[in-house]
Design a protein around this motif. Structure first.
Motif, PDB file in Angstrom:
ATOM      1  N   THR A 217       0.823  -1.206   0.000  1.00 13.29           N
ATOM      2  CA  THR A 217       0.000   0.000   0.000  1.00 13.29           C
ATOM      3  C   THR A 217       0.862   1.263   0.000  1.00 13.29           C
ATOM      4  OG1 THR A 217      -0.121  -0.134   2.407  1.00 13.29           O
ATOM      5  CG2 THR A 217      -1.945  -1.083   1.174  1.00 13.29           C
ATOM      6  N   THR A 549      -6.896   2.337  -2.564  1.00 13.01           N
ATOM      7  CA  THR A 549      -7.518   2.243  -3.888  1.00 13.01           C
ATOM      8  C   THR A 549      -8.523   3.369  -4.090  1.00 13.01           C
ATOM      9  OG1 THR A 549      -7.238  -0.159  -3.940  1.00 13.01           O
ATOM     10  CG2 THR A 549      -8.908   0.763  -5.400  1.00 13.01           C
ATOM     11  N   ASP A 552      -6.724   6.660  -4.558  1.00  9.58           N
ATOM     12  CA  ASP A 552      -6.179   6.758  -5.922  1.00  9.58           C
ATOM     13  C   ASP A 552      -7.280   7.081  -6.936  1.00  9.58           C
ATOM     14  OD1 ASP A 552      -3.665   6.232  -4.967  1.00  9.58           O
ATOM     15  OD2 ASP A 552      -3.693   4.096  -5.487  1.00  9.58           O
ATOM     16  N   GLU A 553      -8.465   6.487  -6.730  1.00 13.76           N
ATOM     17  CA  GLU A 553      -9.595   6.784  -7.614  1.00 13.76           C
ATOM     18  C   GLU A 553      -9.958   8.268  -7.555  1.00 13.76           C
ATOM     19  OE1 GLU A 553     -12.978   4.350  -6.774  1.00 13.76           O
ATOM     20  OE2 GLU A 553     -11.902   2.462  -7.146  1.00 13.76           O
TER      21      GLU A 553
END
Length: 561
Positions: A217, A549, A552-553
């Motif tokens: 991560t 995640t 990051d999106e």
């Protein structure tokens, strides 16, 4: 502050320090096979396998590995779901003197290539369904041989006959691999290989048993070197912590994947150490888990919050008898208090939160299972022989009780270091202390609390906001099944708070109602400014929500704008 004040809470049956055998990890299986040869070691989809069978198959596999050239210290990858082959393969590698490299079956070709090359693994044991994926990168890796098995290899009749047809129907294809060249069939190995014991000398404090890769991560995954002593120590601590659950009929439900260090220690290794039966499920499905609990009656059920959340939100849960469960330790993510209370109400067993990380084999803290000493949202107290402190950011200076800093741990379960990464090892291990990267504090009684990952802290308008605190409040709402809070860019505040929410089926709750609910328990600057409702959240294989995640999106959306 340097005293182990938490020892005052230890019951009589948990000593503050333990004696650890100076022996390699695989001796647990050797001893179990001698002590209880005919006892069921593994229950897998209707089939029982005895300790004698697991031991002899592991020796056969070890002898075959040596025939393929595996020498002491060579790395062997295992890329399997929870199955008898995963257990046999794990101990077979150790008997051969090799180092196990647990590999996630969900990995893409790029991830497989990276991990194989970084570890230098020569051989991989994998599933027939995964074989095509491996062969696409085989020539770009250090691999020399591929050992292939199938789920049907350990299924009882008639499931083993029907499985290939089911496999083709569900996956659209059937993989055929012949026992030749670089390809080797697991079933052929067990038919032809000898069960000769292998004698090797081990330095348990220095010799690596497992190369376990971190989730990555914070960059590329790093191989954590866990020695035989690290793993022996942690599983012994685990046994003592669960002392009151001992019994001849002990059984452990294995839903947590073995390729995650938490499942490997609390299910695979603990089962063998305790001569218990491990009940294996290759994947999590709430209905299957409930049926398995009622039929097989496991006494221990290690899990992750998302597993328990999935069960308590199954509309059929009250139809099943779950009373066999005596103890559950939840790890890999924070356990909402409401989930804990509801699960205990439904099962009658104890569910407590623990804490650890790959670098510590993995467990360092947990709440007491059988004692009525609870601190809301606490990860509990350090395990035997484990010291823990709160350091000021970037230092090894201890902060006063109640003050937030970085959680550090020290103990025999702490890793040797990172594989081929001396700089990273030096940054993480300071004077024997493992710097966890988690922010938290210790109260005056020795209970520890995780506030958040250092990198996950949201700084909005100059205020530090810890996502876990906001998530705990949101989880108190009865309509919320899952949630995760992240910081997203904001032109005025720098960052602002966004909550991703999964609601119970049929819920019609609105953003405005959640906003009103949150303001009852949170300062205004901590209340989410943005809500996004989803059907599901991205997770790791062990069920940990992938906060990174989602971050990051959000960054990608900002760049597109």
């Amino acid at each position: 502050m340097t005293e182990k004040v938490w020892l005052q809470h230890y019951p009589d049956y948990i000593p503050g320090t333990l004696n650890y055998e100076e022996m390699p990890l695989q001796h647990f299986l050797t001893d179990a096979a001698k002590l209880t040869p005919n006892k069921t070691a593994i229950h897998f989809m209707g089939k029982d396998i005895s300790y004698t069978e697991v031991y002899s198959d592991a020796l056969k596999f070890a002898n075959y590995l040596q025939k393929l050239g595996v020498q002491k210290g060579d790395r062997v990858a295992i890329m399997l779901p929870n199955s008898p082959q995963a257990v046999i393969g794990y101990f077979g590698v150790l008997y051969a003197g090799g180092v196990v490299v647990m590999t996630n079956p969900l990995y893409t070709e790029r991830e497989i290539e990276y991990q194989i090359n970084d570890s230098g693994a020569k051989i991989i044991l994998t599933l027939d369904l995964l074989y095509p994926r491996i062969m696409k990168v085989f020539k770009q890796t250090t691999l020399e041989n591929v050992i292939v098995t199938s789920v049907k290899d350990f299924l009882p009749f008639p499931k083993n006959i029907l499985y290939p047809f089911v496999q083709k129907r569900e996956n659209g294809f059937k993989v055929e691999v012949s026992h030749s060249g670089v390809n080797h069939l697991f079933v052929e190995i067990l038919k032809t290989s000898p069960t000769k014991p292998i004698e090797l000398d081990f330095n348990c404090e220095e010799d690596v048993a497992l190369l376990q890769y971190t989730g990555g991560t914070t960059g590329f995954p790093k191989g954590v070197m866990l020695t035989h002593k690290n793993l022996v120590a942690n599983v012994r601590m685990c046994e003592v912590w669960l002392t009151d659950s001992r019994g001849d009929d002990e059984s452990i439900l294995g839903v947590l994947p073995f390729f995650h260090v938490y499942g490997m220690t609390t299910v695979l290794l603990l089962s063998i150490l305790k001569n218990a039966k491990m009940i294996l499920l290759p994947k999590f499905d709430s209905e299957t888990v409930l049926k398995t609990i009622e039929k097989q009656k496991p006494t221990l059920f290690p899990g992750a919050p998302t597993i328990y959340i999935g069960l308590i939100n199954n509309p059929n849960i009250t139809k099943y008898d779950l009373s066999s469960i005596k103890a559950c330790i939840s790890g890999s993510a924070s356990l909402p208090a409401e989930v804990q209370e509801k699960f205990e109400e439904l099962t009658g067993g104890k569910l407590v939160e623990g804490y650890g990380l790959t670098e510590s084999s993995p467990v360092t803290h947990a709440n007491l299972v059988y004692e009525d000493i609870r601190r809301k949202n606490s990860i509990g107290i350090p395990w035997p022989d484990t010291d823990s402190r709160i350091f000021a950011d970037g230092t090894t200076e201890q902060v006063p009780n109640g003050e937030i800093g970085e959680i550090a741990v020290k103990g025999p379960q702490v890793m040797k270091g990172y594989w081929n990464r001396p700089e990273d090892t030096e940054m993480t291990l300071k004077d024997g202390w493992l710097l966890t990267g988690d922010l938290g504090y210790m109260d005056d009684e020795g209970f520890f609390y995780v506030v958040d990952r250092k990198k996950d802290v949201i700084i909005a308008g100059g205020f530090n906001i810890y996502p876990r605190e906001v998530e705990e409040v949101l989880y108190e709402h009865t309509d919320i099944v899952e949630c995760v809070v992240v910081g997203v860019p904001d032109p005025y505040r720098g960052e602002t708070v966004k909550a991703f929410i999964v609601l119970k089926e049929g819920s019609t709750i609105t953003e405005g109602e959640l906003n009103t609910f949150s303001r009852k328990s949170l300062a205004s600057y901590k209340v989410p400014r943005i809500y996004e409702f989803r059907n599901e959240l991205p997770k790791t294989a062990v069920g940990k929500i992938l906060r990174r995640t989602l971050i990051d999106e959000e960054k990608e959306k900002q760049q597109q704008v």
